[in-house]
Design an enzyme around this catalytic site. Sequence first.
Site, short mmCIF file in Angstrom:
data_model
loop_
_atom_site.label_atom_id
_atom_site.label_comp_id
_atom_site.label_asym_id
_atom_site.label_seq_id
_atom_site.Cartn_x
_atom_site.Cartn_y
_atom_site.Cartn_z
N TYR A 147 41.05 55.66 22.43
CA TYR A 147 42.30 55.73 21.67
C TYR A 147 42.69 54.31 21.28
CZ TYR A 147 47.31 56.50 20.72
OH TYR A 147 48.56 56.54 20.13
N ASP A 242 38.91 46.61 21.88
CA ASP A 242 40.32 46.98 21.99
C ASP A 242 40.74 46.77 23.45
OD1 ASP A 242 42.38 49.88 21.15
OD2 ASP A 242 42.75 48.12 22.39
N LYS A 270 50.40 45.65 25.31
CA LYS A 270 50.88 45.92 26.66
C LYS A 270 51.24 44.63 27.41
CE LYS A 270 48.40 50.31 26.70
NZ LYS A 270 49.42 51.37 26.69
P1 KE4 Z 1 50.64 51.17 21.11
O1 KE4 Z 1 50.71 51.40 19.60
O2 KE4 Z 1 51.03 52.41 21.87
O3 KE4 Z 1 51.40 49.92 21.56
O4 KE4 Z 1 49.12 50.87 21.49
C1 KE4 Z 1 48.14 51.79 21.09
C2 KE4 Z 1 46.92 51.63 21.99
C3 KE4 Z 1 45.82 50.96 21.50
N1 KE4 Z 1 44.72 50.78 22.26
C4 KE4 Z 1 44.66 51.24 23.53
C5 KE4 Z 1 43.42 51.02 24.33
C6 KE4 Z 1 45.76 51.92 24.09
O5 KE4 Z 1 45.68 52.40 25.36
C7 KE4 Z 1 46.92 52.13 23.31
C8 KE4 Z 1 48.13 52.88 23.84
N2 KE4 Z 1 47.97 53.49 25.11
C9 KE4 Z 1 48.79 54.66 25.35
C10 KE4 Z 1 48.48 55.21 26.73
N3 KE4 Z 1 47.13 55.44 26.97
C11 KE4 Z 1 50.23 54.32 25.22
C12 KE4 Z 1 51.16 55.38 25.72
C13 KE4 Z 1 51.82 56.12 24.58
O6 KE4 Z 1 51.12 56.41 23.57
O7 KE4 Z 1 53.02 56.44 24.73
#
Ligand code: KE4
Length: 431
Positions: A147, A242, A270
């Site tokens: 993701y 990523d 994060k």
């Molecule tokens: P954000 O757009 O949520 O800040 O980041 C996206 C993203 C990109 N790459 C990786 C590897 C990620 O894990 C994420 C976001 N992670 C999720 C949880 N696995 C965030 C939680 C959510 O979507 O509310």
Amino acid sequence: MPVPSRVRSQQAFARACQVIPGGVNSPARAFGGVGGNPLFIDKGEGAYLHDLDGHRYLDFVGSWGPLILGHAHPRVVAAIEQALRRGTTYGAPTESETELAELIIQAVPSIEMVRLVSSGTEAAMSAIRLARGSTGREVIIKFAGCYHGHVDSLLVAAGSSATTLGVPNSPGVPRGAVADTLVLRYNDTQALEDAFRTQGARIAGVILEPVVGNMGLVIPTTEFRSALRRLTHQHGALLIYDEVMTGFRLAYGGAQELFQEMPDVTVLGKIVGGGLPLAAYGGRAEVMKQVMPAGPVFQAGTLSGNPLAVAAGIATLRELREQAPYPYLEQLGQRLATGLIQAAKASGLPHQLARVGSMWTLFFNPDPVTDYEVAKRSDTARFGRFFWAMMNRGCYLPCSQFEAAFLMTVHTEAQIDQTLAAAREALAEIG
Ligand code: KE4
């Protein structure tokens, strides 16, 4: 085990559902993968979350990764307060943004230049635009179960809540948006070789989670990792790590430090924002100089490099650099993993414990989880029962089998032992 009353959370959820789709501002929080309603949080303190009903939980989510230092770390709070008094945003450059950029460059081996943005999605979206813009090619390879945020072109066979809620390919993503996205199986080196052999000249970049958190935790094989670097280099495609989840998590320099790998572009989020909305993408200077206004690849953002988020990020990275907590996090992780494996074995339940440092997942699965197809065979119903059995014993786990759990520097061995005692009871209860 008596189930504590959570009436305030239920009332808050009902009210939220009237005005916010699904009552939450991100589906990952919806508890869709475990049943029941999400808890509404009153505050976070160190290793603990407190819900509206006055219950306290040991937090193993840490806001899905950012809070490696725990909730409301004094140094982070002080830095935000100090920045706040000078205003919240200027829409003009500040030296603190340069300072954070310098910290990132010093920390992450492959980054020579970096752009700050406001979310991991925005950083990943910008990184693939940069790959396409700097190579003049269009195909992007991603891996099922990884993701990278909710940008259209990567919301294909996505992990995290796109899997939890069973919508890997969301409505609203037009065919054209994914026509140049090639989805392969993670750890499938042969498929990667075949893709480059047949379409190498069209491939702009390959993006992956260097340790996956969004299928639950999945570790790349050495063969897969080295094929990624060899094939992208050989065919002139960009290798994009990523590290939104793994950056500053698995080592101060992220997974690429741990694995001694050098991607062309790294996506961060994060932890780098210290719990405020900040993310980044960076890489070799010759590539990053393609980004506007230095180069032609467009990307912009009103709150990019926001002073409050930058202050939180600087305080967090400085604390991590000075405290170097990674050996301690490894020690806690080993203690937890050993205990969970023992508890799961005693319960007789099929299980896999996947862990790298302070990121871990307990899969209810008879087979080692090496890719998305295997991950999806996990017993998610049993995971849901485990989740609530742990919650009722004061342990707040990620609300999905397809998410990684996290340790914090403020967790103690005593709290790990407390968690293991809860896990032994929970596993016996759900057996
Ligand atoms: P954000 O757009 O949520 O800040 O980041 C996206 C993203 C990109 N790459 C990786 C590897 C990620 O894990 C994420 C976001 N992670 C999720 C949880 N696995 C965030 C939680 C959510 O979507 O509310």
